[in-house]
Design a protein around this motif. Structure first.
Motif, mmCIF file in Angstrom:
data_model
loop_
_atom_site.group_PDB
_atom_site.id
_atom_site.type_symbol
_atom_site.label_atom_id
_atom_site.label_comp_id
_atom_site.label_asym_id
_atom_site.label_seq_id
_atom_site.Cartn_x
_atom_site.Cartn_y
_atom_site.Cartn_z
ATOM 1 N N THR A 37 -1.033 1.533 8.926
ATOM 2 C CA THR A 37 -1.397 2.047 7.638
ATOM 3 C C THR A 37 -0.240 2.792 6.877
ATOM 4 O O THR A 37 0.799 3.007 7.222
ATOM 5 C CB THR A 37 -2.469 3.213 8.089
ATOM 6 N N GLU A 39 -0.072 5.085 3.006
ATOM 7 C CA GLU A 39 -0.488 5.431 1.745
ATOM 8 C C GLU A 39 0.429 6.404 1.091
ATOM 9 O O GLU A 39 1.524 6.891 1.673
ATOM 10 C CB GLU A 39 -1.876 6.423 2.366
ATOM 11 N N VAL A 41 0.407 9.672 -1.358
ATOM 12 C CA VAL A 41 -0.204 10.683 -1.859
ATOM 13 C C VAL A 41 0.603 11.838 -2.471
ATOM 14 O O VAL A 41 1.840 11.950 -2.049
ATOM 15 C CB VAL A 41 -1.044 11.250 -0.451
ATOM 16 N N GLU A 140 -7.040 12.247 -2.536
ATOM 17 C CA GLU A 140 -7.035 10.934 -2.064
ATOM 18 C C GLU A 140 -5.761 10.101 -2.410
ATOM 19 O O GLU A 140 -5.099 10.611 -2.831
ATOM 20 C CB GLU A 140 -8.323 10.233 -2.656
ATOM 21 N N ALA A 141 -5.618 9.139 -1.521
ATOM 22 C CA ALA A 141 -4.427 8.259 -1.580
ATOM 23 C C ALA A 141 -4.226 7.650 -3.093
ATOM 24 O O ALA A 141 -5.280 7.209 -3.507
ATOM 25 C CB ALA A 141 -4.446 7.431 -0.284
ATOM 26 N N THR A 144 -2.802 2.439 -0.943
ATOM 27 C CA THR A 144 -2.809 2.205 0.438
ATOM 28 C C THR A 144 -2.194 0.986 0.737
ATOM 29 O O THR A 144 -1.850 0.170 -0.030
ATOM 30 C CB THR A 144 -4.050 2.407 1.089
ATOM 31 N N HIS A 145 -1.915 0.683 2.166
ATOM 32 C CA HIS A 145 -1.642 -0.514 2.802
ATOM 33 C C HIS A 145 -2.550 -1.797 2.278
ATOM 34 O O HIS A 145 -2.172 -2.850 2.118
ATOM 35 C CB HIS A 145 -1.732 -0.634 4.106
ATOM 36 N N ASN A 147 -3.402 -2.158 -0.826
ATOM 37 C CA ASN A 147 -2.839 -2.812 -2.192
ATOM 38 C C ASN A 147 -1.547 -3.489 -2.015
ATOM 39 O O ASN A 147 -1.012 -3.682 -3.120
ATOM 40 C CB ASN A 147 -2.632 -1.315 -3.062
ATOM 41 N N GLY A 175 -3.269 -1.496 -7.650
ATOM 42 C CA GLY A 175 -2.463 -0.761 -7.068
ATOM 43 C C GLY A 175 -1.374 -0.093 -7.857
ATOM 44 O O GLY A 175 -0.840 1.094 -8.024
#
Length: 241
Positions: A37, A39, A41, A140-141, A144-145, A147, A175
């Motif tokens: 994963t 992200e 943030v 929230e992120a 993320t992966h 994207n 993204g």
């Protein structure tokens, strides 16, 4: 204890770093490689969970301070908690010791802790993780992966001071736009690039970043760091098996 933070600067990545060269990493050993994963943030440096005494601290844990520039451009002091790793202890094992105590500390709604390595140079000059430290992230992120459309390794080209390897991540259109908007909104703030719940880097946004590309720097310049970068790039591209 007050330490001066060595701030990472998040800058436009339309071009690869001049001291690095792109490397193919398809030949990396994928045995046991699993999906990961990722992200990005926002770090909330305005909230200090350690402003008040935290009571009795767990074994190997201390509250420390770092000095760096605030959003206004003036030096400011920020606090964080650090856990010193035991000899031979892995990141996961150290996190399992650290997290239960952190879960008892109240945070505002929408905030959470993420952990990252604390590095110290060994006798060869290579940085090695000696502990874990806290960051408070908010919301929230941004991306993320999900994207990620590509990821390549950037290795030192041998033409100047040795640079750590990095993974250059290309985001999809959605993204890339989200990342551009976030960096426009959060200039002079830090973002956390979190891989498998671990803050790999926490750079300071200097200016809005268009182009949809983000660099994740490894710790160190040795073969281990290069291998880590290659495996990360392959996993982010979804080639795990």
């Amino acid at each position: 204890m007050l330490v001066r933070a060595r701030s990472m600067l998040l800058v436009a990545l339309a071009l690869s770093p001049s001291a690095c060269t792109k490397k193919k990493d398809d030949a990396v050993d994928l045995a046991g490689l699993r999906p990961i994963t990722m992200e990005i943030v926002v770090v909330d440096d305005d909230f200090d969970p350690f402003a008040k005494p935290a009571g009795t601290l767990p074994e190997s844990v201390s509250v420390r301070a770092e000095e760096r520039l605030s959003r206004s451009g003036f030096p400011a002091t920020f606090q964080y908690a650090m856990l010193v790793k035991k000899p031979g202890e892995t990141y996961v094992q150290a996190k399992e010791r650290f997290s239960p105590w952190l879960s008892t500390l109240p945070l505002p709604a929408g905030r959470r802790f993420v952990l990252g390595d604390v590095m110290e140079d060994d006798e060869t000059g290579e940085p090695r993780p000696i502990g874990l430290r806290t960051y408070v992230v908010a919301g929230e992120a941004i991306v993320t992966h999900a994207n990620v459309v590509d990821a390549i390794v950037l290795e030192d080209d041998g033409k100047g001071p040795i640079q750590p390897p990095a993974v250059l991540v290309t985001l999809d259109a959605v993204g890339g736009e989200r990342f551009h908007a976030a960096t426009r909104e959060h200039v002079k703030e830090r973002l956390a690039i979190v891989v498998d719940d671990k803050a790999m880097s926490v750079p300071l946004v200097q200016s809005p970043i268009p182009g949809g590309r983000v660099s994740i720097s490894m710790h160190g310049t040795d073969d281990r760091a290069v291998a880590e970068a290659r495996r990360l790039a392959v996993a982010l591209r979804g080639k795990s098996r």
